[in-house]
Design a protein around this motif. Structure first.
Motif, short mmCIF file in Angstrom:
data_model
loop_
_atom_site.label_atom_id
_atom_site.label_comp_id
_atom_site.label_asym_id
_atom_site.label_seq_id
_atom_site.Cartn_x
_atom_site.Cartn_y
_atom_site.Cartn_z
N PRO A 20 -3.34 10.15 -2.85
CA PRO A 20 -3.67 8.73 -2.74
C PRO A 20 -2.71 7.97 -1.83
O PRO A 20 -3.13 7.10 -1.06
CB PRO A 20 -3.59 8.24 -4.18
N GLN A 21 -1.40 8.30 -1.92
CA GLN A 21 -0.44 7.61 -1.07
C GLN A 21 -0.67 7.90 0.40
O GLN A 21 -0.63 7.00 1.24
CB GLN A 21 0.98 8.00 -1.46
N LEU A 53 2.89 3.65 -3.97
CA LEU A 53 2.25 4.49 -4.99
C LEU A 53 3.04 5.74 -5.35
O LEU A 53 2.91 6.25 -6.46
CB LEU A 53 0.85 4.94 -4.51
N VAL A 102 -2.46 -1.06 -4.21
CA VAL A 102 -3.15 -1.06 -2.92
C VAL A 102 -4.03 -2.29 -2.75
O VAL A 102 -4.20 -2.80 -1.63
CB VAL A 102 -4.00 0.23 -2.77
N GLY A 162 -9.36 0.51 1.38
CA GLY A 162 -8.24 1.25 0.81
C GLY A 162 -8.48 1.68 -0.61
O GLY A 162 -8.15 2.81 -1.00
N THR A 201 -8.58 5.53 -1.49
CA THR A 201 -7.44 5.97 -2.30
C THR A 201 -7.89 6.46 -3.67
O THR A 201 -7.36 7.47 -4.18
CB THR A 201 -6.43 4.82 -2.45
N THR A 202 -8.85 5.78 -4.27
CA THR A 202 -9.37 6.23 -5.58
C THR A 202 -10.07 7.57 -5.44
O THR A 202 -9.96 8.44 -6.31
CB THR A 202 -10.32 5.18 -6.18
N VAL A 229 -3.48 2.23 -8.66
CA VAL A 229 -4.09 2.14 -7.34
C VAL A 229 -4.60 0.71 -7.11
O VAL A 229 -4.37 0.10 -6.05
CB VAL A 229 -5.24 3.15 -7.18
N THR A 283 0.80 -1.23 0.00
CA THR A 283 0.00 0.00 0.00
C THR A 283 0.84 1.28 0.00
O THR A 283 0.32 2.34 -0.35
CB THR A 283 -0.96 0.02 1.20
N VAL A 290 -3.48 8.75 1.86
CA VAL A 290 -4.71 8.08 2.29
C VAL A 290 -4.48 6.59 2.45
O VAL A 290 -4.95 5.97 3.42
CB VAL A 290 -5.84 8.36 1.28
N ALA A 291 -3.75 5.97 1.51
CA ALA A 291 -3.48 4.54 1.59
C ALA A 291 -2.71 4.19 2.87
O ALA A 291 -2.98 3.18 3.53
CB ALA A 291 -2.70 4.08 0.36
#
Length: 390
Positions: free
Chosen positions: A166-167, A136, A336, A378, A382-383, A332, A133, A169-170
């Motif tokens: 996104p990274q 990214l 992830v 995730g 992430t998206t 993603v 995860t 959040v992941a």
């Protein structure tokens, strides 16, 4: 002779042999095969450089020293140790590739567990979940990112500008799942842990050279140097240091021939299959709407069925040139979302083998269920961050 190879090795060799058969029989035209192999030339150079750098950095005890000092700095507090392990695993994945985290950092963390009287499973799960995860942010973080670079056509910093949200959040979602299912008091039982005693470094010169090489690699990466050139230069620094100080550690085993064979075979087999119906199937799965959520879900689902590298390559073939948004959504999914099945990524397969060698039992039911929860949560979060900020 076949007994010398494991099942994974035979699969990799078989994939390359199948690709060569496709070329020899004309199912894949020679011109297309040459173009495909030329495309992955820099990727193969990078793989050799980064794996040699990571392996020799581990031999120089850099990872061991950092892990031990993290445990000492945490002073017996599990919350502090959790945050430090999160930062360490994420940093190694982001800058030194997910395979480094899964293959080299896992043994270091598992060796630390008995010294500090810490349960091994939380440390092991931290390394493998963040290996996937936390991969990214930069092209070097994951092979799928590197495969995408020829289509995305961005520098490392431009790539990170699209992926920073996104990274982040992941990583936050992964931290929440790790704490809830592996690190909290009800799971670990102990209130505090025992900080380990610090052991001296065997060779300070090698330790210093490897540390400098890693720092220079990161600086070169941020400065926009081509990833293959940065990895090669950093790898050469530690190779020269070991030539001078400890030549017997330099063996052909440092060369990641398994990955080289797998990637080469992949770039021969997938283009061939795409010519004979695979592309139509992948296009049907993605649909015409180019929906990022659907793209991420398809990438994750296919990765957990067949592995993320062939999944990415097969789906990339049908994404229109220049559609960076859909390519980022696919990354993603194939990064992830690869935390459910043991074969979803090569890093996870190698991690399971490392756990087996260290006698760490991984409850499969718990691994699958918590991984599924992390993958679904995730991917959605992430998206969303990719759409909102990318």
């Amino acid at each position: 002779m076949l007994r010398r190879f494991g099942v994974l090795d035979l699969i990799r060799i078989g994939l390359l042999a199948l690709g060569l058969v496709f070329v020899a029989t004309g199912l894949l035209p020679l011109a297309e095969a040459r173009a495909s192999l030329a495309e992955i030339g820099p990727l193969l150079v990078f793989l050799v450089g980064i794996i040699v750098l990571a392996e020799l950095t581990k031999e120089a005890q850099v990872f061991d020293v950092i892990a031990a000092r993290m445990a000492v700095f945490g002073r017996g507090n599990y919350v502090a140790l959790f945050l430090l392990c999160t930062a360490f695993a994420s940093f190694i994945t982001i800058f030194l590739n997910l395979d480094t985290t899964a293959v080299l950092l896992t043994p270091v963390m598992l060796a630390l567990a008995p010294k500090a009287r810490i349960a091994a499973l939380p440390l092991a799960m931290t390394t493998i979940w963040f290996a996937n995860t936390a991969s990214l942010l930069f092209p070097v973080s994951n092979l799928t990112n590197l495969l995408a670079m020829h289509r995305i056509e961005l520098s490392s910093l431009e790539f990170a500008a699209h992926m920073w949200a996104p990274q982040a959040v992941a990583i936050l979602v992964t931290m929440a799942f790790l704490w809830a299912f592996f690190w909290r008091r009800g799971r670990r039982r102990d209130l505090r842990y025992t900080p380990p005693l610090l052991e001296p470094v065997a060779d300070r010169a090698l330790f210093g050279a490897a540390s400098v090489a890693c720092v220079l690699f990161i600086v070169a990466l941020l400065a926009g140097v081509a990833v293959w050139a940065a990895a090669t230069a950093a790898g050469l620094i530690v190779v020269v240091a070991f030539l001078v100080r400890d030549r017997k550690r330099l063996t052909w085993g440092l060369v990641p021939w398994q990955l080289l064979i797998f990637v080469t075979g992949l770039f021969l087999v997938v283009p061939t299959l795409s010519r004979y119906g695979l592309a139509d199937l992948m296009h049907w799965m993605l649909g015409d709407e180019r929906d990022p959520y659907r793209t991420a879900a398809v990438g994750a689902g296919l990765s957990n069925v067949i592995n993320n590298l062939p999944a990415y390559k097969a789906l990339e073939e049908v994404i229109p040139a220049g559609d960076r948004g859909q390519l980022f959504a696919l990354l993603v999914g194939t990064n992830v979302g690869t935390v459910i099945t043991p074969w979803a990524s090569l890093a996870t397969l190698l991690w399971f083998e490392s756990c087996r060698r260290h006698d760490v039992r991984v409850p499969m039911g718990r691994f699958l269920l918590t991984g599924a929860g992390l993958a679904v949560t995730g991917l959605l979060a992430t998206t969303w961050a990719l759409v909102a900020f990318g």
